[in-house]
Design an enzyme around this catalytic site. Structure first.
Site, PDB file in Angstrom:
ATOM      1  N   ASP A 149     -10.494  22.155 -21.443  1.00  0.00           N
ATOM      2  CA  ASP A 149     -11.339  20.979 -21.669  1.00  0.00           C
ATOM      3  C   ASP A 149     -12.722  21.286 -21.090  1.00  0.00           C
ATOM      4  O   ASP A 149     -12.965  22.415 -20.659  1.00  0.00           O
ATOM      5  CB  ASP A 149     -10.679  19.734 -21.057  1.00  0.00           C
ATOM      6  CG  ASP A 149     -10.413  19.876 -19.563  1.00  0.00           C
ATOM      7  OD1 ASP A 149     -11.274  20.450 -18.862  1.00  0.00           O
ATOM      8  OD2 ASP A 149      -9.357  19.415 -19.087  1.00  0.00           O
ATOM      9  N   PRO A 150     -13.638  20.304 -21.060  1.00  0.00           N
ATOM     10  CA  PRO A 150     -14.994  20.650 -20.595  1.00  0.00           C
ATOM     11  C   PRO A 150     -15.033  21.218 -19.175  1.00  0.00           C
ATOM     12  O   PRO A 150     -15.952  21.958 -18.827  1.00  0.00           O
ATOM     13  CB  PRO A 150     -15.746  19.318 -20.657  1.00  0.00           C
ATOM     14  CG  PRO A 150     -14.997  18.495 -21.631  1.00  0.00           C
ATOM     15  CD  PRO A 150     -13.569  18.921 -21.544  1.00  0.00           C
ATOM     16  N   GLU A 197     -12.054  21.535 -27.049  1.00  0.00           N
ATOM     17  CA  GLU A 197     -13.178  20.953 -26.287  1.00  0.00           C
ATOM     18  C   GLU A 197     -14.013  22.058 -25.640  1.00  0.00           C
ATOM     19  O   GLU A 197     -14.144  22.133 -24.414  1.00  0.00           O
ATOM     20  CB  GLU A 197     -12.667  19.936 -25.260  1.00  0.00           C
ATOM     21  CG  GLU A 197     -12.010  18.736 -25.939  1.00  0.00           C
ATOM     22  CD  GLU A 197     -11.639  17.602 -24.992  1.00  0.00           C
ATOM     23  OE1 GLU A 197     -11.526  17.831 -23.767  1.00  0.00           O
ATOM     24  OE2 GLU A 197     -11.481  16.464 -25.472  1.00  0.00           O
ATOM     25  N   GLU A 298      -9.218  13.816 -31.524  1.00  0.00           N
ATOM     26  CA  GLU A 298      -8.502  13.081 -30.475  1.00  0.00           C
ATOM     27  C   GLU A 298      -9.139  11.710 -30.312  1.00  0.00           C
ATOM     28  O   GLU A 298     -10.358  11.614 -30.165  1.00  0.00           O
ATOM     29  CB  GLU A 298      -8.615  13.794 -29.109  1.00  0.00           C
ATOM     30  CG  GLU A 298      -7.942  15.137 -29.029  1.00  0.00           C
ATOM     31  CD  GLU A 298      -8.061  15.778 -27.644  1.00  0.00           C
ATOM     32  OE1 GLU A 298      -8.371  15.053 -26.676  1.00  0.00           O
ATOM     33  OE2 GLU A 298      -7.868  16.998 -27.556  1.00  0.00           O
ATOM     34  N   ASP A 415       0.828   7.079 -20.542  1.00  0.00           N
ATOM     35  CA  ASP A 415       1.920   6.267 -21.100  1.00  0.00           C
ATOM     36  C   ASP A 415       1.466   4.875 -21.531  1.00  0.00           C
ATOM     37  O   ASP A 415       2.113   4.238 -22.358  1.00  0.00           O
ATOM     38  CB  ASP A 415       3.126   6.201 -20.139  1.00  0.00           C
ATOM     39  CG  ASP A 415       2.763   5.761 -18.730  1.00  0.00           C
ATOM     40  OD1 ASP A 415       1.813   4.976 -18.571  1.00  0.00           O
ATOM     41  OD2 ASP A 415       3.433   6.207 -17.775  1.00  0.00           O
TER      42      ASP A 415
HETATM   43 CA    CA Z   1       1.796   6.967 -16.032  1.00  0.00          CA
END
Ligand code: CA
Length: 667
Positions: A149-150, A197, A298, A415
């Site tokens: 990622d970045p 990314e 994304e 989640d």
């Molecule tokens: Ca969680």
């Protein structure tokens, strides 16, 4: 921990070989022109959407989730096997999945780093299930052994000590052999992402020149692999921060470096990445200036503020610095998905799709901090995450990423952004991928009428707003009439400056909504441009040296302050004439900070009324240590000539700032 894949792969692959389902690569579902469906959520169709528009989900964690014992269900509550799960996705309008691939996400003893343990074997297994359901597959090669990622773009362990030349060869070889494997296993790979990314790096390289050189090699390798397997493939490059003005620079650099790719993809998380209008504008610029397809690789949104597994979530109600622009509900989440699909569609023909990130990364066991067995569940979850790699990182990741994953490893921080609830039941928002074609029969209605904030000046009648903006299930607002408790308002008026709670009842279509207004009655500050935020400084008469309005870290509030510094001794006055002041008693105040003032400096705050001066001395100690001098209870007769100001005389190299002047009627 056990080497789960070595054991499980055999059974799963054996099972798959027995299933010779359809492998056409074309979703058997068509949604164009479908009629509105009954639903509890409101979804307006996206105009002009066609079946080939990509409605994808990144379900990279799926295999580790089911190995961890997670059960996904259909809308009737029936448990789904793998076939059923992917069929459900397709029935809900999903036509593609995205799967991340790490080169070697385990330590030397074979312990998984976690994060779904997404090596090539895992991608093959998930990819085959998706293919069987008629879904396209986007293979997302991070070209790293763990999260890219970045902030991280670490080279795979094996390549870490290679020369650049050898790394280039290894990249090409890895992509080709990986794609050969995916094709040979029958995975319907239609898109390949080279890097994830990659704004700030790729495969351990950070110089733009080397990144682009590797991208030339990587994209060539993808095309060669597709050609040699007789397949068509779209080559995707993926960046984040689509709101940034730098975004077009990447596209320009890729062109200048001769990187041949098909799709410029971005992450777009509404709580971090600005508006959907900005997203459309940026993607449109890239599509038009560089003749590329564009998509969102994304996106996601929260449907609940709760955490379901004992691993704190990346985004929740109290997360600093995020913009929660949609309601936190299944409806709000649906509105977000629809808005992003609409934003990409608005780009025009070049806008090809949207992928939702990790909608199935739900708790392995549901953790409720208030339940009696909370501690026990959390312990079980930790063991499951370590064993099956189903948390965002395991403790074993410390050999590869000691400072982040190796320290803060744990479960799912996503989640509350699932399209399945904590117990594996699909949410109505999963169907947005088909509702964007059909729309739903749900009527437009008010979801809630939130409490509001309102400001009023002191001394006049408080004019409470006659309407409040109520939130509609479409995500828009509607102004509806409101009646305020007049007693509360009168009491506030009588009490003067301060903050009050006023109760009110809003009403629409016979439905009443109780709410509160936080009413702030503010004193009138008679000093204009009191914090130096306005561009017009003509009201201030500033004489002397080493003083100017400045935007830097010397301010107390806003962006600006009246800053002073000089290599010569500092000497100045800053004054403002105040006209039309009602007669009465007044308090004059201001804030001062600074240092290096030398001996016997003068920091004077004053008010002159009809030629008579009232002053107070202030002083400086250190940076951002604010003094608040006040001249209190100054009598101002009707029609008086009033000037307020500060006078500073200090040593050479003295520095500091005045900010936030005020002249209030005394209580
Ligand atoms: Ca969680």
């Amino acid at each position: 921990m056990k080497k789960r894949l070595k054991k499980l792969t055999f059974f799963i692959l054996t099972g798959i070989l027995l299933l010779t389902g359809c492998n056409s690569g074309v979703s058997k579902y068509s949604f164009e022109g479908s009629s509105p469906e009954d639903s509890e959520i409101y979804v307006k169709p996206v105009e002009g959407l066609t079946d080939d528009f990509l409605r994808g989900v990144d379900i990279s964690s799926y295999l580790s989730q089911i190995e961890s014992g997670v059960k996904y269900k259909d809308f009737k509550g029936n448990e789904l096997d793998e076939t059923g799960f992917f069929k459900l996705l397709a029935e809900c309008g999903v036509n593609a999945v995205r799967i991340r691939i790490w080169n070697d996400p385990e330590d030397k003893d074979g312990n998984s780093y976690g994060g779904g343990h997404n090596d090539l074997d895992t991608a093959v297994i998930i990819g085959k299930w998706a293919t069987k359901a008629g879904l396209q597959v986007l293979a997302d090669f991070h070209c790293s052994d763990f999260w890219a990622d970045p902030s991280k773009q670490k080279a795979p362990k094996e390549w870490a000590h290679y020369t650049f030349e050898n790394k280039t060869a290894a990249l090409s070889e890895f992509l080709k052999t990986s794609m050969d494997r995916l094709y040979n296993e029958g995975v319907n790979v239609t898109m390949v992402q080279v890097g994830n990314e990659i704004n700030n790096g790729f495969a351990g390289e950070t110089s733009r020149e080397r990144i682009n050189s590797l991208l030339v090699t990587g994209t060539d390798a993808v095309r060669e692999a597709a050609d040699s397997n007789g397949k068509e493939v779209s080559v995707v490059l993926h960046y984040t921060n689509p709101e940034s003005s730098n975004l077009l620079d990447y596209a320009r650099d890729l062109k200048n470096a001769g990187v041949e790719y098909d799709v410029f993809a971005v992450s777009y998380y509404p709580f971090w990445h600005g508006t959907t209008e900005r997203l459309t504008e940026q993607l449109q610029n890239i599509a038009q200036n560089y003749n590329k397809k564009v998509m969102v690789a994304e996106t996601s949104y929260l449907y609940t503020p709760d955490d379901g597994d004992g691993q704190g979530n990346s985004v929740s109600l109290d997360t600093a610095g995020v913009v929660l622009g949609y309601d936190i509900s299944v409806q709000g989440q649906s509105n977000e998905v629809r808005a992003v699909i609409n934003a990409v569609k608005n780009v025009g023909d070049a806008g090809i799709g949207v992928f939702y990130w990790e909608p199935a990364w739900i708790p392995v066991k549901v953790y409720d901090p208030d339940s009696a067995d909370a501690k026990g569940i959390l312990e079980q979850n930790r063991e499951i995450w370590e064993t099956f790699g189903s948390g965002w990182a395991s403790s074993f990741s410390k050999t590869y990423d000691p400072n982040d994953a190796g320290k803060y490893y744990g479960g799912s921080s996503w989640d509350n952004q699932g399209l399945f609830d904590f117990n594996g039941n699909p949410l109505e928002s999963l169907k947005v991928f088909k509702y964007v074609f059909s729309g739903t029969t749900k009527e437009l209605e008010i979801v809630k009428a939130d409490n509001i904030y309102y400001e009023s000046g002191i001394g006049s009648t408080v004019q409470m707003p006659s309407t409040i903006p109520a939130l509609l299930n479409s995500g828009d607002t509607k102004d509806i009439p409101v009646t305020w408790n007049t007693e509360h308002v009168s009491e506030a008026e009588a009490s003067g400056a301060g903050t009050y709670q006023i109760s009110g009842i809003a009403e629409d279509n016979g439905i009443k909504y109780e709410l509160l207004c936080t009413l702030e009655i503010k004193k009138i500050n008679y000093i204009k441009n009191y914090g130096f935020e306005e561009a017009d400084m003509s009201m201030w008469d500033i004489k002397g040296n080493g003083v100017a309005k400045e935007a830097d870290n010397n301010k107390r509030s806003g962006e600006y302050s009246l800053k002073f510094w000089d290599s010569a001794p500092v000497s100045f006055t800053a004054e403002q004439k105040i006209s039309g002041l009602p007669d009465g008693k007044y308090d004059l105040g201001a804030y001062l900070q600074g240092g290096n003032a030398g001996s016997n400096p003068v920091f004077e705050l004053y008010i002159i009324v009809n030629g008579e001066k009232f002053a107070v001395q202030s002083g400086v100690t250190s940076w951002q240590n604010w003094d608040n001098p006040v001249v209190s209870g100054v009598e101002v007769p009707e029609g008086a000539e009033v000037t307020v100001g500060v006078k500073v005389k200090a040593a050479a190299e003295a520095w500091g700032a005045w900010d936030d002047f005020y002249l209030y009627e005394a209580e």
